[in-house]
Enzyme design. Structure first.
Site, mmCIF file in Angstrom:
data_model
loop_
_atom_site.group_PDB
_atom_site.id
_atom_site.type_symbol
_atom_site.label_atom_id
_atom_site.label_comp_id
_atom_site.label_asym_id
_atom_site.label_seq_id
_atom_site.Cartn_x
_atom_site.Cartn_y
_atom_site.Cartn_z
ATOM 1 N N ARG A 108 -14.182 8.118 -7.053
ATOM 2 C CA ARG A 108 -14.649 6.786 -7.571
ATOM 3 C C ARG A 108 -13.903 6.616 -8.668
ATOM 4 N NH1 ARG A 108 -19.022 10.592 -7.253
ATOM 5 N NH2 ARG A 108 -21.018 9.267 -7.595
ATOM 6 N N CYS A 146 -19.061 13.950 21.926
ATOM 7 C CA CYS A 146 -20.294 13.591 20.660
ATOM 8 C C CYS A 146 -20.541 12.221 20.280
ATOM 9 C CB CYS A 146 -19.726 14.428 19.782
ATOM 10 S SG CYS A 146 -19.572 16.341 19.884
ATOM 11 N N HIS A 197 -24.929 -2.954 -1.207
ATOM 12 C CA HIS A 197 -25.899 -3.277 -2.372
ATOM 13 C C HIS A 197 -26.231 -4.557 -2.367
ATOM 14 C CE1 HIS A 197 -25.142 0.877 -4.097
ATOM 15 N NE2 HIS A 197 -24.009 0.538 -3.841
ATOM 16 N N VAL A 249 4.364 1.628 -5.391
ATOM 17 C CA VAL A 249 5.148 0.909 -6.542
ATOM 18 C C VAL A 249 5.242 1.959 -7.660
ATOM 19 C CG1 VAL A 249 4.702 -0.728 -8.317
ATOM 20 C CG2 VAL A 249 3.810 -1.242 -5.964
ATOM 21 N N CYS A 309 -14.304 11.236 23.686
ATOM 22 C CA CYS A 309 -15.050 11.975 22.443
ATOM 23 C C CYS A 309 -16.566 11.973 23.006
ATOM 24 C CB CYS A 309 -14.906 11.376 21.224
ATOM 25 S SG CYS A 309 -16.038 11.978 19.755
ATOM 26 N N ILE A 324 -23.041 2.022 1.334
ATOM 27 C CA ILE A 324 -24.486 1.136 0.932
ATOM 28 C C ILE A 324 -23.767 -0.089 0.718
ATOM 29 C CG2 ILE A 324 -26.421 1.087 -0.371
ATOM 30 C CD1 ILE A 324 -26.208 3.852 0.838
ATOM 31 N N SER A 371 -17.920 2.579 -6.696
ATOM 32 C CA SER A 371 -18.213 2.464 -5.313
ATOM 33 C C SER A 371 -19.104 1.196 -4.757
ATOM 34 C CB SER A 371 -19.227 3.674 -5.039
ATOM 35 O OG SER A 371 -20.367 3.696 -5.739
ATOM 36 N N ILE A 395 -13.085 -0.510 -10.230
ATOM 37 C CA ILE A 395 -14.232 -0.770 -9.301
ATOM 38 C C ILE A 395 -14.573 0.163 -8.676
ATOM 39 C CG2 ILE A 395 -14.314 -2.434 -7.440
ATOM 40 C CD1 ILE A 395 -13.079 -3.941 -9.715
ATOM 41 N N GLU A 431 0.859 -1.272 -0.065
ATOM 42 C CA GLU A 431 0.121 0.054 -0.030
ATOM 43 C C GLU A 431 0.762 1.245 -0.157
ATOM 44 O OE1 GLU A 431 -3.310 0.875 -0.267
ATOM 45 O OE2 GLU A 431 -2.239 2.972 -0.208
#
Lengths: 480, 415
Positions: free
Chosen positions: A331, A423, A70, A193, A421, A68, A357, A355, A52
């Protein structure tokens, strides 16, 4: 025991002392797809490296997904995407149950806002059936408002899709990465890379952190997929980043929206949706802007203003609620309408491109698909019988029992009763756990994605300094 | 649910800022069993990390620094017999006056005879202001800035842009100065900076801070770390960029009103504050609110005096829990965004300090306030001072003398 040393896992071979390790497979890109592919391949008797470029997994497109889950009801029938999304829906649903990835089976309601859109509903229902999804139901306007009373005026009808849902994209990516790592995958962050040297028996990946050799290379490089593909000499596609800006409303708005509210799709994309999030917020977006700059993850004044106006049309009561976040994601769209998944057996290279969303849902099915393609190409896949159990992920979803509300956890460890935290009600224990995990965060963004700390309506007004201090202390502790 | 401890108290105070501590002190001194729930590790609220002087003027008749002021109020509440609990976060309601509390000791339901919400206010962060751009490090609010500097001694920046020119914005400038960070620009969207005149005049000169009025910060520049901001001249539309490595969003206050919302209390959408009457009762029996939660924001001493005021109302409720008589609603009209208190009832005391507090969205050099009821003007008063946005407007409660408490809603506006 970070990687390569899990019991039973195949380990990379070193041709000579001090030489470059050679893996059976190197997966390039630790977004949700790369992590799922690495996890799948590490389930066989293979040594796997996951490379990565960034310092964390899921730190580019995967982190800014619309989240989502899907069914694939609206995919183009017959495409690879349609097949893998439908399969991935099942796999991710099961995996979420096994690991504790926040996922809610909210259902979706596709709403027609004019007669033309209403007339398009039967076609969408047919398409869903062609995709093998049988549970869509066309409803009238009255039913639309019975399901979602806070929707603005003007709905003419809708299509109920009971099996769509929402999922945490951060935990999904992280779970797959941790699982891959526990199965022995060498997770190599900060490895960009820069070059590819295809040899007779293995390929050398020249990275920003030194060379890595692998017999097979699987490209899951998202926005950089075409660059990697060109490095192998192909001219198959060009990634045109499509920016999606999103608004996130305060949790107090969550009562306004029960399910994913979708627009009728147009040629430009799926349009602006309103959706609850697993963290208990309401999200509105995304925009769809084709760009040239692959780093243009900023929001724009026009984009935000347009979404705000749209929000107030879709759910007027949102006008009185606060915005807690605005962000943009890219995307990895291409000129092709389908995913590009192709094997170049001569160079022992498998390309995953375009690829979009939907990749969050299809990621695990892509893993299966990659394994099948590699087997076809002659890679020997021997399933391991000694796999570790899947990781138990922290419950950061509102539908789960959060540590601050868990008497037993607090009794066992008072740090789960120390809310840092306010909230988001994230406790010191959770931040500490994230910092001590086998894939710790590298910055505040990483802490946020693992715990939700500082993500709430005050945006760190109250807790930012405390969380930053923990991050610094954690880093120091790790260095000791 | 198992593992939840249950306790009853006379009064639960949520928040240990100035209003909560003063209310607790007064109620405890009167013999009530009082628990103060503070979610932070130390009591005192926002003054705790506001190191400059300026605290204590109206309530203690002397000037103190924020931390000294916070410490004194906490000591006094403690000495009066109130129980101060820190790291105790109220996460919701377990009953009409019962609070769900999380602390290192576990989960608890605290059933109180009366609840005082004193949770204060916070600044609107960047997302709520719709500022475009990437999300680099180095974008903060004054609250975060002051905690970074005073509680954690952790700020690495040399050039800051301060968004807003309110009183708190100058507090941010002082904090930056102390941390060795220059304020290269302060922006205000208004024609005239919001801070009171002496500061407005002295600030830029004494502190060498360039002030750009009619200027909006439209976009954050930079990806990993802030590199600058894009500003727009709101009159000409001209855009320019200012290099900086820190952006401080100041002011633009909002009540920290989550508990008010989750209790189903009536809330003013403009400020996020629970609606209160002049005794500081909310719309739920036995639930009171005080301090900057009901007027986001006035100074700490004004909040403290609100705490003293609410204590007497709470005491009377504890002695005889009776529903108050029907009241008359007071509503703010443009250019006023909100007014507090907003319910006037027969027999109630005037509001704390005999002042109505309001918030204007426009600057007026010469202004008069006007009250109307049932379609006619019932009071009008010329103000001896200019009205500025970004600063609370304090109005004499005597204006309310003309209100017919049996009449219709009252409207308050500026002429």
């Amino acid at each position: 025991m970070a990687e390569g040393a899990a019991p039973g896992a195949a380990t990379a071979t070193s041709p000579a002392a001090g030489g470059v390790p050679t893996y059976d497979v190197a997966v390039v890109g630790a977004g949700v797809v790369g992590c799922a592919v690495a996890r799948e391949l590490a389930g066989f008797d293979l040594s796997v490296a996951l490379l990565e470029a960034r310092d964390d997994v899921g730190d580019v497109t995967s982190k800014a997904n619309t989240a989502i889950w899907h069914t694939g009801f609206d995919a183009s029938p017959g495409t690879l995407e349609a097949r893998l999304v439908a399969r991935g829906w099942q796999l991710l649903g099961d995996y979420a149950e096994a690991t504790g990835i926040p996922l809610e089976r909210t259902g979706a309601l596709l709403v027609a806002w004019d007669d033309e859109q209403r007339d398009a509903l039967p076609g969408l229902e047919r398409k869903a059936r062609e995709n093998g999804y049988e549970r869509c139901e066309i409803v009238d306007a009255e039913r639309v408002y019975a399901l979602e009373p806070a929707l603005g005026p003007g709905a003419r009808g809708g299509l109920v899709v009971p099996d769509e849902g929402i999922v945490c994209p951060w935990t999904t990516t992280l779970a797959l990465a941790l699982d891959a790592q526990a199965r022995g995958t060498a997770v190599r962050l900060g490895h960009h890379v820069d070059g590819v040297e295809v040899g007779a028996t293995h390929t050398r990946l020249v990275t920003s952190a030194g060379p890595v050799d692998a017999r097979w290379v699987v490209g899951a490089a998202g926005l950089g997929a075409d660059h990697l593909d060109r490095a192998f000499g192909h001219e198959r596609f060009t990634v045109t980043p499509r920016r999606g800006q999103l608004l996130v409303f305060d949790k107090l708005a969550r009562r306004l929206v029960d399910r994913v509210v979708l627009p009728v799709p147009t040629a430009k994309g799926k349009g602006v949706l309103v959706s609850p999030t697993v963290y208990g917020n309401v999200m509105v977006g995304p925009t769809a802007e084709d760009l040239a700059d692959r780093r243009a993850t900023g929001t724009t004044e026009e984009g935000l203003a347009g979404l705000l106006a749209r929000s107030e049309g879709l759910v007027p009561a949102l006008a009185d609620e606060e915005l807690t976040a605005t962000y943009a994601g890219l995307r990895a769209a291409t000129e092709h309408r389908d995913y590009v998944v192709e094997v170049d057996a001569a160079q022992r290279y498998l390309c995953l491109g375009g690829i979009r969303s939907t990749g969050l849902t299809s990621s695990m099915a892509l893993g299966e698909h990659v394994a099948a393609l590699l087997a076809d190409a002659g890679v020997e896949l021997t399933p391991r019988t000694d796999l570790p159990p899947p990781p138990a992920m922290p419950p950061i979803g509102e539908a789960q029992r959060r540590p601050y509300a868990d008497a037993e956890r607090i009794a066992a460890d008072p740090d789960y009763g120390r809310v840092v935290c306010f909230c988001e009600r994230v406790t010191r224990g959770e931040v500490r756990d994230a910092l001590a995990s086998p894939l710790p965060p590298s910055d505040l963004g990483g802490v946020r994605r693992r715990t939700r700390a500082t993500m709430g309506r005050c945006q760190a007004f109250f807790c930012g300094a405390e969380v930053a201090a923990m991050l610094v202390e954690g880093a120091r502790g790790g260095a000791r | 649910m198992s593992g939840v401890a249950r306790r009853t108290v006379d009064v639960a105070v949520v928040g240990s800022g100035p209003s909560g501590l003063v209310a607790a002190r007064r109620l405890a001194a009167a013999g009530a069993d009082v628990v103060v729930l503070e979610r932070e590790a130390a009591p005192g609220g926002v003054p705790r990390h506001s190191a400059h002087t300026g605290y204590g003027l109206r309530d203690r008749h002397r000037l103190m620094t924020g931390p000294a002021y916070a410490a004194r109020l906490a000591e006094e509440a403690d000495a009066a017999g109130a129980t101060l609990r820190t790291e105790a976060t109220v996460t919701g309601w377990a009953g009409p006056r019962a609070l769900a509390v999380t602390s290192p000791a576990g989960l608890e339901e605290l059933d109180a005879g009366a609840v005082v919400l004193a949770t204060g206010a916070r600044e609107r962060p960047r997302p709520a202001r719709l500022v475009a751009g990437d999300r680099p490090m180095g974008v903060v609010t004054t609250g975060l800035l002051q905690q970074l500097v005073h509680l954690h001694d952790r700020l690495s920046a040399s050039r800051a842009v301060v968004v807003g020119a309110e009183l708190v914005s100058w507090s941010a400038v002082l904090t930056l100065r102390e941390a060795g960070c220059a304020t290269v620009l302060m922006t205000s969207e208004h024609d005239v900076a919001e801070a009171p005149a002496p500061l407005r005049w002295l600030g830029p000169r004494a502190l060498g801070v360039p002030l750009a009025t009619r200027t909006r910060v439209a976009r954050i520049l930079g990806r990993g770390r802030v590199e600058g901001v894009e500003v727009v001249d709101t009159r000409s539309g001209a855009r320019s960029q200012v290099a900086c490595d820190l952006v401080v969003f100041t002011g633009s206050w909002r009540a920290e009103g989550e508990l008010a919302r989750t209790a189903g209390l009536q809330v003013d959408p403009a400020s996020g504050a629970p609606v209160v009457d002049t005794e500081l009762r909310t719309s739920a029996p036995g639930v009171f609110a005080a301090g900057n939660l009901v007027h986001p924001v006035d100074t700490a001493d004004v909040a403290a005096l609100g705490g003293a005021h609410v204590a007497d109302a709470v005491r009377r409720w504890l002695e005889a829990p009776a529903l108050p008589p029907r009241g008359v609603a007071l509503a703010a009209e443009a250019p006023l965004a909100w007014v507090a208190p907003t319910v006037l009832r027969p027999g109630d005391r005037p509001p704390p300090r005999r002042r109505l507090l309001a918030w204007s969205t426009e600057a007026r050099a010469l202004a008069a306030v006007r009250l109307t009821q049932d379609g006619r003007e019932i009071a009008r008063r010329r103000l001896p001072w200019a009205v500025s946005p970004g600063r609370v407007l304090r109005l004499p409660a005597g204006l309310l003398d003309a209100v017919d408490l049996a009449g219709g809603p009252v409207r308050l506006t500026l002429d």
